[in-house]
Motif scaffolding. Structure first.
Motif, short mmCIF file in Angstrom:
data_model
loop_
_atom_site.label_atom_id
_atom_site.label_comp_id
_atom_site.label_asym_id
_atom_site.label_seq_id
_atom_site.Cartn_x
_atom_site.Cartn_y
_atom_site.Cartn_z
N ALA A 129 -9.52 3.33 12.69
CA ALA A 129 -10.44 2.88 11.65
C ALA A 129 -10.40 3.82 10.45
O ALA A 129 -10.42 3.36 9.29
CB ALA A 129 -11.86 2.80 12.21
N LEU A 130 -10.32 5.11 10.70
CA LEU A 130 -10.24 6.09 9.62
C LEU A 130 -8.96 5.92 8.82
O LEU A 130 -8.97 5.93 7.58
CB LEU A 130 -10.33 7.51 10.20
N GLY A 166 -6.13 4.07 4.03
CA GLY A 166 -5.02 3.26 3.51
C GLY A 166 -5.50 2.25 2.48
O GLY A 166 -4.86 2.04 1.44
N LYS A 167 -6.64 1.63 2.75
CA LYS A 167 -7.21 0.67 1.79
C LYS A 167 -7.61 1.38 0.50
O LYS A 167 -7.41 0.84 -0.59
CB LYS A 167 -8.42 -0.03 2.40
N ALA A 168 -8.19 2.57 0.63
CA ALA A 168 -8.58 3.33 -0.56
C ALA A 168 -7.36 3.70 -1.39
O ALA A 168 -7.39 3.60 -2.63
CB ALA A 168 -9.36 4.58 -0.16
N ALA A 197 -4.46 2.12 -1.47
CA ALA A 197 -3.93 0.89 -2.06
C ALA A 197 -4.77 0.48 -3.27
O ALA A 197 -4.22 0.05 -4.30
CB ALA A 197 -3.90 -0.22 -1.02
N HIS A 198 -6.07 0.61 -3.17
CA HIS A 198 -6.95 0.26 -4.28
C HIS A 198 -6.71 1.17 -5.48
O HIS A 198 -6.63 0.70 -6.63
CB HIS A 198 -8.42 0.33 -3.83
N THR A 199 -6.58 2.47 -5.22
CA THR A 199 -6.33 3.43 -6.30
C THR A 199 -4.99 3.14 -6.97
O THR A 199 -4.89 3.16 -8.20
CB THR A 199 -6.33 4.87 -5.74
N THR A 200 -3.98 2.84 -6.18
CA THR A 200 -2.66 2.52 -6.72
C THR A 200 -2.72 1.25 -7.57
O THR A 200 -2.15 1.18 -8.65
CB THR A 200 -1.63 2.34 -5.58
N ASP A 201 -3.44 0.25 -7.08
CA ASP A 201 -3.59 -1.01 -7.80
C ASP A 201 -4.27 -0.77 -9.16
O ASP A 201 -3.84 -1.32 -10.18
CB ASP A 201 -4.40 -2.00 -6.96
N GLU A 202 -5.31 0.04 -9.16
CA GLU A 202 -5.99 0.36 -10.42
C GLU A 202 -5.05 1.07 -11.39
O GLU A 202 -5.02 0.76 -12.58
CB GLU A 202 -7.22 1.24 -10.16
N PHE A 203 -4.27 2.04 -10.90
CA PHE A 203 -3.34 2.77 -11.75
C PHE A 203 -2.32 1.83 -12.37
O PHE A 203 -2.03 1.90 -13.56
CB PHE A 203 -2.63 3.87 -10.95
N VAL A 204 -1.77 0.92 -11.55
CA VAL A 204 -0.75 0.00 -12.05
C VAL A 204 -1.34 -0.94 -13.11
O VAL A 204 -0.69 -1.23 -14.11
CB VAL A 204 -0.13 -0.81 -10.88
#
Length: 100
Positions: A58-59, A64-66, A68-75
């Motif tokens: 779970a951790l 991993g989701k965090a 991916a979200h950060t990468t998506d925002e950067f892109v």
């Protein structure tokens, strides 16, 4: 902090599994009530190890989701930087692969 939590959970799991294995080995040599008690303790230890594994999973999923979200925002904020970084990484990986 997350790395410490992951290491702690991993070490706890290794210890629990090893202790459970040792206990089950002893239980196989014993007989009667003592063997039943040892088997029950071993199964409880393995159940605890499974709970720790689920906690670690779970951790890892949360982190991993965090990421991916950060990468998506950067892109989305810097699309050309992202393209340049991806091209650079592709170039380096291509050079490393071609060496082999």
């Amino acid at each position: 902090m997350v790395a410490n939590n992951i290491k702690t959970v991993r070490n706890d799991m290794k210890t629990l599994v090893k202790d459970a294995q040792d206990l089950l080995r002893e239980a196989s040599l014993a007989s009667g009530d003592k063997a039943d008690e040892m088997r029950a303790r071993g199964l409880a230890m393995l159940e605890t190890a499974m709970d720790k594994a689920h906690e670690l999973q779970a951790l890892a999923l949360e982190k991993g989701k965090a990421a991916a979200h950060t990468t998506d925002e950067f892109v989305h904020e810097h699309p050309w930087k992202a393209v340049g970084i991806a091209a650079g990484i592709g170039l380096v990986l291509g050079m490393l692969i071609s060496r082999r």
